[in-house]
Design a protein around this motif. Structure first.
Motif, PDB file in Angstrom:
ATOM      1  N   GLN A 276     -10.593   8.747 -12.805  1.00 45.31           N
ATOM      2  CA  GLN A 276     -10.891   7.662 -11.871  1.00 45.31           C
ATOM      3  C   GLN A 276      -9.775   6.625 -11.877  1.00 45.31           C
ATOM      4  O   GLN A 276      -9.371   6.120 -10.827  1.00 45.31           O
ATOM      5  CB  GLN A 276     -12.227   7.024 -12.232  1.00 45.31           C
ATOM      6  N   ALA A 277      -9.279   6.298 -13.086  1.00 44.10           N
ATOM      7  CA  ALA A 277      -8.183   5.328 -13.178  1.00 44.10           C
ATOM      8  C   ALA A 277      -6.919   5.877 -12.525  1.00 44.10           C
ATOM      9  O   ALA A 277      -6.197   5.147 -11.833  1.00 44.10           O
ATOM     10  CB  ALA A 277      -7.918   4.987 -14.644  1.00 44.10           C
ATOM     11  N   ARG A 278      -6.661   7.162 -12.732  1.00 44.82           N
ATOM     12  CA  ARG A 278      -5.490   7.791 -12.130  1.00 44.82           C
ATOM     13  C   ARG A 278      -5.591   7.796 -10.613  1.00 44.82           C
ATOM     14  O   ARG A 278      -4.617   7.519  -9.913  1.00 44.82           O
ATOM     15  CB  ARG A 278      -5.370   9.234 -12.663  1.00 44.82           C
ATOM     16  N   PHE A 279      -6.793   8.113 -10.117  1.00 46.94           N
ATOM     17  CA  PHE A 279      -6.992   8.142  -8.667  1.00 46.94           C
ATOM     18  C   PHE A 279      -6.822   6.745  -8.078  1.00 46.94           C
ATOM     19  O   PHE A 279      -6.204   6.580  -7.012  1.00 46.94           O
ATOM     20  CB  PHE A 279      -8.391   8.689  -8.346  1.00 46.94           C
ATOM     21  N   GLN A 280      -7.352   5.726  -8.726  1.00 47.06           N
ATOM     22  CA  GLN A 280      -7.204   4.349  -8.256  1.00 47.06           C
ATOM     23  C   GLN A 280      -5.726   3.962  -8.169  1.00 47.06           C
ATOM     24  O   GLN A 280      -5.264   3.393  -7.180  1.00 47.06           O
ATOM     25  CB  GLN A 280      -7.949   3.398  -9.195  1.00 47.06           C
ATOM     26  N   TYR A 281      -4.987   4.313  -9.214  1.00 48.32           N
ATOM     27  CA  TYR A 281      -3.562   3.995  -9.276  1.00 48.32           C
ATOM     28  C   TYR A 281      -2.782   4.698  -8.160  1.00 48.32           C
ATOM     29  O   TYR A 281      -2.011   4.063  -7.415  1.00 48.32           O
ATOM     30  CB  TYR A 281      -3.035   4.401 -10.650  1.00 48.32           C
ATOM     31  N   LEU A 282      -3.006   6.020  -7.984  1.00 48.06           N
ATOM     32  CA  LEU A 282      -2.303   6.753  -6.932  1.00 48.06           C
ATOM     33  C   LEU A 282      -2.719   6.296  -5.533  1.00 48.06           C
ATOM     34  O   LEU A 282      -1.905   6.309  -4.610  1.00 48.06           O
ATOM     35  CB  LEU A 282      -2.557   8.256  -7.080  1.00 48.06           C
ATOM     36  N   SER A 283      -3.959   5.874  -5.394  1.00 45.74           N
ATOM     37  CA  SER A 283      -4.415   5.360  -4.100  1.00 45.74           C
ATOM     38  C   SER A 283      -3.662   4.087  -3.740  1.00 45.74           C
ATOM     39  O   SER A 283      -3.233   3.899  -2.597  1.00 45.74           O
ATOM     40  CB  SER A 283      -5.923   5.090  -4.145  1.00 45.74           C
ATOM     41  N   MET A 284      -3.488   3.201  -4.723  1.00 45.35           N
ATOM     42  CA  MET A 284      -2.736   1.975  -4.479  1.00 45.35           C
ATOM     43  C   MET A 284      -1.283   2.294  -4.108  1.00 45.35           C
ATOM     44  O   MET A 284      -0.715   1.697  -3.189  1.00 45.35           O
ATOM     45  CB  MET A 284      -2.764   1.088  -5.726  1.00 45.35           C
ATOM     46  N   VAL A 285      -0.691   3.238  -4.830  1.00 46.19           N
ATOM     47  CA  VAL A 285       0.695   3.614  -4.541  1.00 46.19           C
ATOM     48  C   VAL A 285       0.816   4.156  -3.115  1.00 46.19           C
ATOM     49  O   VAL A 285       1.725   3.782  -2.363  1.00 46.19           O
ATOM     50  CB  VAL A 285       1.191   4.663  -5.552  1.00 46.19           C
ATOM     51  N   THR A 286      -0.117   5.012  -2.722  1.00 41.67           N
ATOM     52  CA  THR A 286      -0.083   5.616  -1.386  1.00 41.67           C
ATOM     53  C   THR A 286      -0.214   4.554  -0.302  1.00 41.67           C
ATOM     54  O   THR A 286       0.543   4.561   0.686  1.00 41.67           O
ATOM     55  CB  THR A 286      -1.216   6.640  -1.243  1.00 41.67           C
ATOM     56  N   MET A 287      -1.160   3.641  -0.459  1.00 47.52           N
ATOM     57  CA  MET A 287      -1.364   2.615   0.573  1.00 47.52           C
ATOM     58  C   MET A 287      -0.245   1.591   0.578  1.00 47.52           C
ATOM     59  O   MET A 287       0.147   1.083   1.639  1.00 47.52           O
ATOM     60  CB  MET A 287      -2.724   1.948   0.363  1.00 47.52           C
ATOM     61  N   GLN A 288       0.309   1.275  -0.597  1.00 40.69           N
ATOM     62  CA  GLN A 288       1.401   0.304  -0.639  1.00 40.69           C
ATOM     63  C   GLN A 288       2.684   0.868  -0.042  1.00 40.69           C
ATOM     64  O   GLN A 288       3.401   0.162   0.674  1.00 40.69           O
ATOM     65  CB  GLN A 288       1.622  -0.158  -2.082  1.00 40.69           C
ATOM     66  N   ILE A 289       2.970   2.143  -0.301  1.00 43.13           N
ATOM     67  CA  ILE A 289       4.197   2.704   0.269  1.00 43.13           C
ATOM     68  C   ILE A 289       4.059   2.860   1.785  1.00 43.13           C
ATOM     69  O   ILE A 289       5.029   2.713   2.529  1.00 43.13           O
ATOM     70  CB  ILE A 289       4.555   4.041  -0.404  1.00 43.13           C
ATOM     71  N   SER A 290       2.854   3.114   2.263  1.00 41.67           N
ATOM     72  CA  SER A 290       2.635   3.178   3.713  1.00 41.67           C
ATOM     73  C   SER A 290       2.866   1.811   4.351  1.00 41.67           C
ATOM     74  O   SER A 290       3.465   1.700   5.425  1.00 41.67           O
ATOM     75  CB  SER A 290       1.213   3.672   4.012  1.00 41.67           C
ATOM     76  N   LEU A 291       2.405   0.769   3.671  1.00 43.05           N
ATOM     77  CA  LEU A 291       2.616  -0.591   4.172  1.00 43.05           C
ATOM     78  C   LEU A 291       4.090  -0.981   4.093  1.00 43.05           C
ATOM     79  O   LEU A 291       4.621  -1.633   5.005  1.00 43.05           O
ATOM     80  CB  LEU A 291       1.746  -1.563   3.379  1.00 43.05           C
ATOM     81  N   LEU A 292       4.760  -0.568   3.020  1.00 43.62           N
ATOM     82  CA  LEU A 292       6.193  -0.849   2.908  1.00 43.62           C
ATOM     83  C   LEU A 292       6.974  -0.156   4.018  1.00 43.62           C
ATOM     84  O   LEU A 292       7.894  -0.737   4.601  1.00 43.62           O
ATOM     85  CB  LEU A 292       6.707  -0.399   1.539  1.00 43.62           C
ATOM     86  N   ASN A 293       6.608   1.077   4.304  1.00 41.29           N
ATOM     87  CA  ASN A 293       7.251   1.787   5.418  1.00 41.29           C
ATOM     88  C   ASN A 293       7.096   1.011   6.718  1.00 41.29           C
ATOM     89  O   ASN A 293       8.017   0.952   7.547  1.00 41.29           O
ATOM     90  CB  ASN A 293       6.632   3.173   5.574  1.00 41.29           C
ATOM     91  N   ALA A 294       5.931   0.409   6.906  1.00 39.48           N
ATOM     92  CA  ALA A 294       5.664  -0.346   8.130  1.00 39.48           C
ATOM     93  C   ALA A 294       6.588  -1.544   8.258  1.00 39.48           C
ATOM     94  O   ALA A 294       7.191  -1.778   9.318  1.00 39.48           O
ATOM     95  CB  ALA A 294       4.200  -0.792   8.157  1.00 39.48           C
ATOM     96  N   VAL A 295       6.720  -2.323   7.191  1.00 41.97           N
ATOM     97  CA  VAL A 295       7.534  -3.553   7.294  1.00 41.97           C
ATOM     98  C   VAL A 295       9.021  -3.218   7.367  1.00 41.97           C
ATOM     99  O   VAL A 295       9.789  -3.931   8.028  1.00 41.97           O
ATOM    100  CB  VAL A 295       7.229  -4.514   6.132  1.00 41.97           C
ATOM    101  N   ILE A 296       9.447  -2.131   6.703  1.00 37.27           N
ATOM    102  CA  ILE A 296      10.852  -1.721   6.831  1.00 37.27           C
ATOM    103  C   ILE A 296      11.159  -1.347   8.271  1.00 37.27           C
ATOM    104  O   ILE A 296      12.216  -1.699   8.814  1.00 37.27           O
ATOM    105  CB  ILE A 296      11.150  -0.543   5.882  1.00 37.27           C
ATOM    106  N   LEU A 297      10.230  -0.649   8.912  1.00 31.19           N
ATOM    107  CA  LEU A 297      10.408  -0.282  10.321  1.00 31.19           C
ATOM    108  C   LEU A 297      10.602  -1.525  11.189  1.00 31.19           C
ATOM    109  O   LEU A 297      11.501  -1.574  12.038  1.00 31.19           O
ATOM    110  CB  LEU A 297       9.190   0.506  10.793  1.00 31.19           C
ATOM    111  N   VAL A 298       9.768  -2.525  10.973  1.00 30.08           N
ATOM    112  CA  VAL A 298       9.853  -3.757  11.767  1.00 30.08           C
ATOM    113  C   VAL A 298      11.187  -4.463  11.531  1.00 30.08           C
ATOM    114  O   VAL A 298      11.855  -4.911  12.480  1.00 30.08           O
ATOM    115  CB  VAL A 298       8.675  -4.688  11.428  1.00 30.08           C
ATOM    116  N   VAL A 299      11.606  -4.561  10.275  1.00 26.65           N
ATOM    117  CA  VAL A 299      12.872  -5.245   9.960  1.00 26.65           C
ATOM    118  C   VAL A 299      14.053  -4.523  10.603  1.00 26.65           C
ATOM    119  O   VAL A 299      14.939  -5.161  11.200  1.00 26.65           O
ATOM    120  CB  VAL A 299      13.061  -5.330   8.429  1.00 26.65           C
ATOM    121  N   VAL A 300      14.086  -3.205  10.515  1.00 23.28           N
ATOM    122  CA  VAL A 300      15.207  -2.434  11.073  1.00 23.28           C
ATOM    123  C   VAL A 300      15.319  -2.642  12.577  1.00 23.28           C
ATOM    124  O   VAL A 300      16.412  -2.872  13.110  1.00 23.28           O
ATOM    125  CB  VAL A 300      15.044  -0.941  10.739  1.00 23.28           C
ATOM    126  N   PHE A 301      14.178  -2.589  13.286  1.00 21.51           N
ATOM    127  CA  PHE A 301      14.248  -2.746  14.741  1.00 21.51           C
ATOM    128  C   PHE A 301      14.511  -4.193  15.136  1.00 21.51           C
ATOM    129  O   PHE A 301      15.146  -4.438  16.170  1.00 21.51           O
ATOM    130  CB  PHE A 301      12.965  -2.221  15.387  1.00 21.51           C
TER     131      PHE A 301
END
Length: 471
Positions: A276-301
């Motif tokens: 459960q702890a591992r899943f929580q940790y990987l879930s945060m990583v997945t959602m945070q990297i998706s959000l980071l991808n979003a803001v990088i896209l905005v900055v580049v354009f």
């Protein structure tokens, strides 16, 4: 592990960049109105795809028996059955689609496009099964080689035809070569089985994805349908090109995140406290990297979008640069929303993405009414942004409820990302006279906000640091 992530990202990026280059080259070589017609081919394909999104490729990765050869053969058999039905549906809908878009002379082209779902149906699922063991080369080659060939034929086709048929034949060639390449790189023999039990399980697994496919059609193509029907092919060409430029990196990011994190999340045993702890940790990583991808896209354009469009497309697309930042925000919110969908999908909860997309679909009647009343493209994009914002908020709520991921670590990243997107939008809206002599302010502000956003993503930074130490 980090090497695998870079392989997936670079492979998806190469494929998408070649397809983007194909679209840009077609746009340069044919008239703007013809490119608008060419853009409608994607709409025609989406009509079929929205009815065939059962997640069979994801199922072979997520299912416990995904290594079973007979299970793979049954999924492939179901895929062929769906593809043939999809081709028949597209052939039957060719006339109504062309009539709705006010281009009845292109009916023959939509009928020829009916071959695409049939070609796609014969893709070998080994390229997806191998993802279970973090082997990604077959899937990458099956995307990159056909994309390269689709780009290669554009120039001779343009010299011979010079109109929208350039895109038509490029799409057909790519679809055929995807199937061929998948067989060349497969490790297992190709078998087809029609198994009612597997089809029933696939339908139960995939019916939310099927509905979500219909919603995604509305999300990705609904605006274009409205713009093309009400404002004409030239305006659609501008709008579609803006979507292509901003959507291409979005799809690369979302697909790479899913390919990389879905197998890891699916493999976690959540029945133990450690799991459960591992899943929580990987879930945060997945959602945070998706959000980071979003803001990088905005900055580049925000920093480079306008000059790149001027360089690549010239004066024919002069109306596009003012839309780029808003479109990047729209697509950024979409890629951020995908993170929660991957987490839910790893647990077999396929309805989360469907429900989140409902918020975006709800804006389409508003957009249609606004366009009929005389609204321009910036208004269309703004309404879409509001819908995607609501969809992202709902996706966070859904992943918290089911599969039950705690979201405390997402508060900081979300707030900083919102601040960055607002700064990008405001900076784009401010006139050149206001910032005359101070053009450095917006780039500096965006870079600082991007850095602060990364600092708030503690789980993602820990994940990357550990992977570097383990290389």
């Amino acid at each position: 592990m980090l090497r695998s992530a870079l392989l997936i990202l670079s492979g998806n990026a190469v494929t998408s960049l070649m397809l983007l280059a194909r679209n840009l080259l077609v746009a340069r070589l044919i008239p703007v109105a013809d490119y608008g017609v060419a853009a409608t081919f994607a709409i025609a394909m989406a009509v079929v795809e929205m009815g065939s999104q059962l997640g069979l490729q994801q199922q072979i990765v997520q299912a416990r028996n995904g290594e079973d050869p007979r299970f793979q053969a049954a999924l492939q058999g179901f895929q062929v059955l769906r593809g043939v039905i999809g081709g028949i549906v597209l052939f039957a809908l060719a006339g109504p689609i062309a009539a709705f878009l006010n281009v009845p002379e292109t009916t023959w082209a939509y009928r020829l496009m009916a071959l695409v779902p049939v070609f796609n149906a014969f893709t070998h699922f080994d390229i997806h099964r191998l993802n279970r063991t973090m082997v990604f080369w077959p899937a990458i080659l099956s995307g990159a080689v056909p994309a390269f060939l689709a780009l290669l034929v554009v120039w001779p086709l343009a010299m011979f035809y010079g109109d929208y048929t350039v895109m038509l034949y490029s799409i057909l060639l790519r679809a055929a070569m995807i199937a061929v390449t998948s067989h060349l790189v497969a490790r297992r023999p190709y078998r087809l089985v029609l198994d009612r039990a597997v089809m029933g399980n696939s339908l139960r697994f995939g019916w939310p994805l099927l509905i979500n496919g219909m919603l995604l059609f509305a999300v990705f193509q609904g605006d274009k349908l409205i713009v093309g029907r009400e404002l004409g092919m030239e305006v659609l060409a501008i709008f579609a090109m803006g979507f292509t430029l901003t959507l291409t990196p979005t799809l690369v990011m979302a697909k790479s995140a899913q390919n990389f994190f879905l197998p890891q999340l699916s493999a976690v045993d959540r029945d133990t406290p450690e799991g459960q702890a591992r899943f929580q940790y990987l879930s945060m990583v997945t959602m945070q990297i998706s959000l980071l991808n979003a803001v990088i896209l905005v900055v580049v354009f925000a920093l480079f979008g306008a000059p790149v469009v001027h360089l690549l497309l010239g004066v024919k697309y002069a109306a596009l640069p003012p839309l780029l930042v808003a479109l990047a925000i729209l697509q950024g919110l979409r890629v951020a929303k995908a993170g929660g969908g991957v987490v839910a999908l790893s647990c077999g909860h396929t309805s989360n993405a469907m429900q989140a997309n409902l918020m975006r679909v709800a804006t389409l009647p508003i957009i249609w009414y606004a366009v009929v009343q005389g609204a321009t493209l910036p208004v269309v994009v703004l309404i879409g942004i509001l819908g995607e914002t609501a969809g992202y908020a709902l996706s966070l709520y859904l992943v918290r409820r089911n599969p039950g991921v705690a979201l405390g670590q997402m508060l900081g990243p979300v707030l900083m990302s919102v601040a960055l997107m607002v700064a990008a939008a405001l900076g784009d809206a401010v006139s050149g006279d206001v910032l005359q002599g101070q053009g450095w302010i917006q780039p500096l502000a965006l870079i600082v906000l991007l850095g602060l956003t990364v600092l708030t993503m503690k789980d993602l930074r820990r994940y990357i640091t550990r992977r570097r130490k383990n290389r």
